[in-house]
Write a protein that holds these residues in place. Sequence first.
Motif, PDB file in Angstrom:
ATOM      1  N   VAL A   1      -1.802   3.896  -2.129  1.00  0.00           N
ATOM      2  CA  VAL A   1      -0.872   3.047  -2.881  1.00  0.00           C
ATOM      3  C   VAL A   1      -0.415   1.905  -1.983  1.00  0.00           C
ATOM      4  CG1 VAL A   1       1.440   2.960  -3.897  1.00  0.00           C
ATOM      5  CG2 VAL A   1      -0.064   4.863  -4.443  1.00  0.00           C
ATOM      6  N   GLU A   2      -0.285   0.730  -2.552  1.00  0.00           N
ATOM      7  CA  GLU A   2       0.254  -0.432  -1.832  1.00  0.00           C
ATOM      8  C   GLU A   2       1.654  -0.108  -1.328  1.00  0.00           C
ATOM      9  OE1 GLU A   2       2.440  -4.130  -1.299  1.00  0.00           O
ATOM     10  OE2 GLU A   2       2.785  -2.776  -2.973  1.00  0.00           O
ATOM     11  N   HIS A   3       1.949  -0.462  -0.087  1.00  0.00           N
ATOM     12  CA  HIS A   3       3.170   0.030   0.552  1.00  0.00           C
ATOM     13  C   HIS A   3       4.441  -0.462  -0.139  1.00  0.00           C
ATOM     14  CE1 HIS A   3       3.720  -3.904   2.490  1.00  0.00           C
ATOM     15  NE2 HIS A   3       4.903  -3.480   2.893  1.00  0.00           N
TER      16      HIS A   3
ATOM     17  N   GLN B   1       0.226   0.749  -9.884  1.00  0.00           N
ATOM     18  CA  GLN B   1      -0.701  -0.052  -9.088  1.00  0.00           C
ATOM     19  C   GLN B   1      -1.877  -0.530  -9.937  1.00  0.00           C
ATOM     20  OE1 GLN B   1      -1.555   0.429  -4.749  1.00  0.00           O
ATOM     21  NE2 GLN B   1      -3.382   1.456  -5.494  1.00  0.00           N
ATOM     22  N   ASP B   2      -2.391   0.344 -10.796  1.00  0.00           N
ATOM     23  CA  ASP B   2      -3.480  -0.044 -11.685  1.00  0.00           C
ATOM     24  C   ASP B   2      -3.072  -1.228 -12.551  1.00  0.00           C
ATOM     25  OD1 ASP B   2      -6.027   0.474 -13.354  1.00  0.00           O
ATOM     26  OD2 ASP B   2      -4.420   0.713 -14.834  1.00  0.00           O
TER      27      ASP B   2
ATOM     28  N   MET C   1       3.870   2.345   6.337  1.00  0.00           N
ATOM     29  CA  MET C   1       3.095   1.377   7.113  1.00  0.00           C
ATOM     30  C   MET C   1       1.838   0.968   6.344  1.00  0.00           C
ATOM     31  SD  MET C   1       3.301   3.184  10.853  1.00  0.00           S
ATOM     32  CE  MET C   1       2.251   1.916  11.554  1.00  0.00           C
ATOM     33  N   PRO C   2       1.661  -0.326   6.072  1.00  0.00           N
ATOM     34  CA  PRO C   2       0.414  -0.756   5.424  1.00  0.00           C
ATOM     35  C   PRO C   2      -0.784  -0.360   6.287  1.00  0.00           C
ATOM     36  CG  PRO C   2       2.038  -2.530   5.475  1.00  0.00           C
ATOM     37  CD  PRO C   2       2.565  -1.451   6.362  1.00  0.00           C
ATOM     38  N   ALA C   3      -1.749   0.331   5.687  1.00  0.00           N
ATOM     39  CA  ALA C   3      -2.931   0.771   6.426  1.00  0.00           C
ATOM     40  C   ALA C   3      -4.120  -0.145   6.159  1.00  0.00           C
ATOM     41  CB  ALA C   3      -3.280   2.208   6.054  1.00  0.00           C
ATOM     42  N   LYS C   4      -4.363  -0.442   4.903  1.00  0.00           N
ATOM     43  CA  LYS C   4      -5.368  -1.395   4.459  1.00  0.00           C
ATOM     44  C   LYS C   4      -5.006  -1.781   3.039  1.00  0.00           C
ATOM     45  CE  LYS C   4      -8.634   2.247   3.078  1.00  0.00           C
ATOM     46  NZ  LYS C   4     -10.004   2.773   3.238  1.00  0.00           N
ATOM     47  N   ARG C   5      -5.765  -2.636   2.435  1.00  0.00           N
ATOM     48  CA  ARG C   5      -5.433  -3.100   1.090  1.00  0.00           C
ATOM     49  C   ARG C   5      -5.301  -1.907   0.139  1.00  0.00           C
ATOM     50  NH1 ARG C   5      -5.626  -7.893  -1.678  1.00  0.00           N
ATOM     51  NH2 ARG C   5      -6.007  -7.769  -3.925  1.00  0.00           N
TER      52      ARG C   5
END
Length: 280
Positions: free
Chosen positions: A111-113, A253-254, A203-207
């Motif tokens: 999921v986006e942070h 998110q979708d 923490m943002p990990a990737k997109r």
Amino acid sequence: WVLFRDEHGQAACIADSCAHRACPISSGTVEAGRAVCPYHGWKYAADGACTDMPSTVFCRNVGVRSLPVGEKDGFVWAWPGDGEPPSELPGFTRPPEEHAVHAEIFVDVPVEHGLLMENLLDLAHAPFTHTSTFARGWPVPDAVKFHAHKLLSGQWDPYPIAMAFQPPCMVLSHIGLAQPGKIERGVTAEQCARHLHQLHVCMPAKRGHTRLLYRMSLDFMPWARHVPFIDQVWKAVAGQVLGEDMVLVLGQQDRMERGIDTWNFPVSYDKLAVRYRRWR
């Protein structure tokens, strides 16, 4: 960026792109305190300097960017800003006085942070979403309010829960308990005899992905830390709570990815999450 420990055990942070062919250094290993690129074995010290170039003539003054790093209360902090880093590291990650850490958990969440942060900053959803975990049996209040003491922190009403957003991606919750697992309504956290303190780091990990770090502390039941396999119990409970949220947040998110506004109609109890979104 990639974190590792040098030959002295000190944390280091360097750019995650080899100076040779831009391979991600994080895909490699650490040998004798040097980060090793998996492509051709080039090695990097804590300051980003390349110290070894196997199978070719060594070239001096080759390296990658590094960041100032410090450690405090079990957290590693890196300074990506301009100029000198602050002289003191933040202290809000430390549990309050008379609290002991009972659980530290990390999990990768698809999921986006920002969506995860907004979920954590919203307590009004608890009696509807968390009916199988911590909010089981909670009655639906006539009104849920968030009384802001400062711009990004305050007290929930009618729940005895104080909450704060700490930039850039942390949520602190201080929860008053009537007894283990149950809360009183109509009082503040400070008026309760027992407390549960939570720190969430998103923490943002990737997109579209977040590395969630969770620390839980209590000011009662000190003996519980010594119960065999208690860490597995806490991890299972945290997984159940997160699972209830994921059904909904993944759906958000979708829709966000399809261009739908996830803040169509904010109301009064969305105050803290809306302020976070505006800050961001």
